[in-house]
Design a protein around this motif. Structure first.
Motif, mmCIF file in Angstrom:
data_model
loop_
_atom_site.group_PDB
_atom_site.id
_atom_site.type_symbol
_atom_site.label_atom_id
_atom_site.label_comp_id
_atom_site.label_asym_id
_atom_site.label_seq_id
_atom_site.Cartn_x
_atom_site.Cartn_y
_atom_site.Cartn_z
ATOM 1 N N SER A 121 0.807 -1.215 0.000
ATOM 2 C CA SER A 121 0.000 0.000 0.000
ATOM 3 C C SER A 121 0.843 1.270 0.000
ATOM 4 O O SER A 121 0.354 2.350 -0.304
ATOM 5 C CB SER A 121 -0.933 0.006 1.218
ATOM 6 N N VAL A 122 2.128 1.151 0.347
ATOM 7 C CA VAL A 122 3.015 2.320 0.357
ATOM 8 C C VAL A 122 3.420 2.666 -1.073
ATOM 9 O O VAL A 122 3.880 1.802 -1.823
ATOM 10 C CB VAL A 122 4.271 2.045 1.220
ATOM 11 N N GLY A 124 3.816 -10.515 -0.074
ATOM 12 C CA GLY A 124 2.913 -9.420 0.233
ATOM 13 C C GLY A 124 3.590 -8.103 0.559
ATOM 14 O O GLY A 124 2.947 -7.184 1.067
ATOM 15 N N GLU A 125 4.888 -7.989 0.264
ATOM 16 C CA GLU A 125 5.616 -6.757 0.507
ATOM 17 C C GLU A 125 6.332 -6.328 -0.765
ATOM 18 O O GLU A 125 6.575 -7.138 -1.653
ATOM 19 C CB GLU A 125 6.668 -6.941 1.614
ATOM 20 N N GLN A 126 6.649 -5.045 -0.851
ATOM 21 C CA GLN A 126 7.518 -4.575 -1.917
ATOM 22 C C GLN A 126 8.903 -4.358 -1.324
ATOM 23 O O GLN A 126 9.050 -3.786 -0.241
ATOM 24 C CB GLN A 126 6.975 -3.300 -2.560
ATOM 25 N N VAL A 127 9.893 -4.854 -2.040
ATOM 26 C CA VAL A 127 11.266 -4.843 -1.548
ATOM 27 C C VAL A 127 12.115 -3.992 -2.481
ATOM 28 O O VAL A 127 12.121 -4.206 -3.694
ATOM 29 C CB VAL A 127 11.842 -6.270 -1.466
ATOM 30 N N LEU A 155 -5.257 -10.811 -14.271
ATOM 31 C CA LEU A 155 -5.493 -11.485 -12.993
ATOM 32 C C LEU A 155 -4.420 -11.120 -11.968
ATOM 33 O O LEU A 155 -4.729 -10.820 -10.804
ATOM 34 C CB LEU A 155 -5.523 -13.004 -13.209
ATOM 35 N N GLY A 156 -3.151 -11.155 -12.387
ATOM 36 C CA GLY A 156 -2.070 -10.820 -11.474
ATOM 37 C C GLY A 156 -2.121 -9.372 -11.036
ATOM 38 O O GLY A 156 -1.893 -9.059 -9.861
ATOM 39 N N GLY A 157 -2.424 -8.465 -11.977
ATOM 40 C CA GLY A 157 -2.495 -7.055 -11.639
ATOM 41 C C GLY A 157 -3.640 -6.740 -10.693
ATOM 42 O O GLY A 157 -3.495 -5.938 -9.771
ATOM 43 N N LEU A 158 -4.791 -7.370 -10.920
ATOM 44 C CA LEU A 158 -5.921 -7.169 -10.010
ATOM 45 C C LEU A 158 -5.605 -7.681 -8.619
ATOM 46 O O LEU A 158 -5.989 -7.062 -7.606
ATOM 47 C CB LEU A 158 -7.169 -7.855 -10.575
ATOM 48 N N TRP A 159 -4.913 -8.821 -8.545
ATOM 49 C CA TRP A 159 -4.543 -9.369 -7.244
ATOM 50 C C TRP A 159 -3.557 -8.447 -6.529
ATOM 51 O O TRP A 159 -3.672 -8.199 -5.320
ATOM 52 C CB TRP A 159 -3.947 -10.761 -7.420
ATOM 53 N N ALA A 160 -2.575 -7.935 -7.279
ATOM 54 C CA ALA A 160 -1.609 -7.007 -6.685
ATOM 55 C C ALA A 160 -2.287 -5.728 -6.225
ATOM 56 O O ALA A 160 -1.974 -5.184 -5.160
ATOM 57 C CB ALA A 160 -0.501 -6.707 -7.691
ATOM 58 N N ARG A 161 -3.239 -5.219 -7.030
ATOM 59 C CA ARG A 161 -3.953 -4.009 -6.627
ATOM 60 C C ARG A 161 -4.768 -4.249 -5.365
ATOM 61 O O ARG A 161 -4.833 -3.391 -4.478
ATOM 62 C CB ARG A 161 -4.880 -3.560 -7.757
ATOM 63 N N ARG A 162 -5.370 -5.431 -5.271
ATOM 64 C CA ARG A 162 -6.145 -5.762 -4.073
ATOM 65 C C ARG A 162 -5.253 -5.788 -2.840
ATOM 66 O O ARG A 162 -5.626 -5.302 -1.773
ATOM 67 C CB ARG A 162 -6.832 -7.115 -4.271
ATOM 68 N N LYS A 163 -4.042 -6.362 -2.976
ATOM 69 C CA LYS A 163 -3.133 -6.413 -1.845
ATOM 70 C C LYS A 163 -2.648 -5.021 -1.466
ATOM 71 O O LYS A 163 -2.417 -4.729 -0.287
ATOM 72 C CB LYS A 163 -1.934 -7.313 -2.171
ATOM 73 N N GLN A 164 -2.481 -4.162 -2.459
ATOM 74 C CA GLN A 164 -2.050 -2.797 -2.168
ATOM 75 C C GLN A 164 -3.106 -2.021 -1.393
ATOM 76 O O GLN A 164 -2.779 -1.136 -0.605
ATOM 77 C CB GLN A 164 -1.757 -2.053 -3.481
ATOM 78 N N ALA A 165 -4.394 -2.373 -1.637
ATOM 79 C CA ALA A 165 -5.486 -1.657 -0.982
ATOM 80 C C ALA A 165 -5.720 -2.127 0.452
ATOM 81 O O ALA A 165 -6.436 -1.469 1.210
ATOM 82 C CB ALA A 165 -6.764 -1.823 -1.790
ATOM 83 N N VAL A 166 -5.164 -3.289 0.810
ATOM 84 C CA VAL A 166 -5.382 -3.831 2.159
ATOM 85 C C VAL A 166 -4.573 -3.051 3.187
ATOM 86 O O VAL A 166 -3.409 -2.764 2.968
ATOM 87 C CB VAL A 166 -4.980 -5.315 2.191
#
Length: 290
Positions: A12-13, A36-39, A279-290
């Motif tokens: 989300s950052v 679930g993190e960006q490194v 599918l991957g982009g939607l999943w990543a966007r969902r994780k970013q919104a959490v």
């Protein structure tokens, strides 16, 4: 110079501003997603500098207030050996293509080639007879569903495909990991091979191009759904690849001497790549919104 993890932040950052600052300062770095993190990765020798910079400018420097000081000793681009260590799956796939090219003599050694083609075949005089796919699968030759991606017919064929796989494969491997790159490559190979077989019938075809269009579609749509610097392809690259696809489908490329083009494989790869990117982009966007 080895790269180490400098920052681990929630998805989300928003790191885009800080990454833009690093680019402006010509600091070697990359951003990946893990668990679930960006490194954020950077050379070990400048870890403290990057951390200090992030503490001062977490959102970057959009107004360009920070004076940029050249640091030629640490701003070097990673060498080829380091790039290989950072992208082992990409390198392995390309190495396999080179080995197969040598063993099959770029398609001239038919006795070796027949073990890797989508359909087995035998030569009778000037005629070629293909074995039905069902017979090959019944004999346990399941590898044929994937191995055509390793076959290339000519130096230019493997050179161009290798160059684009190196460019696109490394981006996916650095952002989504080696396992995902291998999985996507196999999926794109499977779909593009079946598409070519269904639309072109029994024939000799091969090459990474179907996989490449899958990687292109994946990066393209994924970036629209969940932007990240690694997937930010220059617009000219996307346009060039799509124009080349259109030229191949028009028949013009074959007419000027490039041989038969596996157009169905290209289209099939692009379509399945767009699906996985969505599918991957939607999943990543969902994780970013959490």
């Amino acid at each position: 110079m080895s790269a180490v993890a400098v920052l681990r932040l929630p998805l989300s950052v928003d790191l885009s501003g800080f990454v833009a600052l690093l680019r402006r300062m010509q600091v070697p770095h990359r951003v990946s997603e893990e668990a679930g993190e960006q490194v954020l990765w950077a050379p070990e020798s400048i870890v403290e500098d990057v951390l200090s910079l992030y503490q001062r400018f977490p959102a970057g420097d959009p107004d360009h207030e920070l004076p940029i000081v050249e640091r030629p000793q640490v701003m070097n681009r990673p060498g080829f050996a380091q790039q290989l260590r950072d992208s082992p799956a990409t390198a392995i796939v390309l190495l396999l293509c080179v080995i197969v090219a040598a063993v099959t003599q770029l398609g001239d050694n038919l006795s070796a080639l027949r073990w890797l083609t989508f359909l087995d075949f035998s030569i009778h005089g000037q005629y070629i007879e293909f074995t039905p796919m069902a017979d090959s699968l019944a004999a346990g030759q399941w590898w044929r569903l994937f191995t055509p991606m390793l076959i290339h017919f000519g130096f230019l064929h493997i050179a161009m495909n290798g160059m684009w796989y190196w460019e696109l494969g490394r981006r996916i491997e650095m952002r989504q990991g080696s396992i995902n790159l291998i999985g996507l490559s196999l999926l794109f190979s499977l779909v593009s091979n079946f598409a070519q077989y269904l639309f072109g019938g029994p024939s000799l075809f091969g090459g990474l191009s179907g996989v490449l269009y899958g990687l292109l579609g994946h990066v393209w749509i994924y970036q629209l759904m969940a932007p990240n610097p690694l997937y930010n392809l220059p617009r000219g690259v996307l346009v060039m690849m799509l124009v080349w696809l259109a030229l191949c489908m028009s028949g013009l490329v074959s007419m000027i001497g490039f041989g038969q083009i596996a157009n169905a494989a290209h289209v099939g790869g692009l379509v399945i790549g767009c699906v996985t990117g969505l599918l991957g982009g939607l999943w990543a966007r969902r994780k970013q919104a959490v």
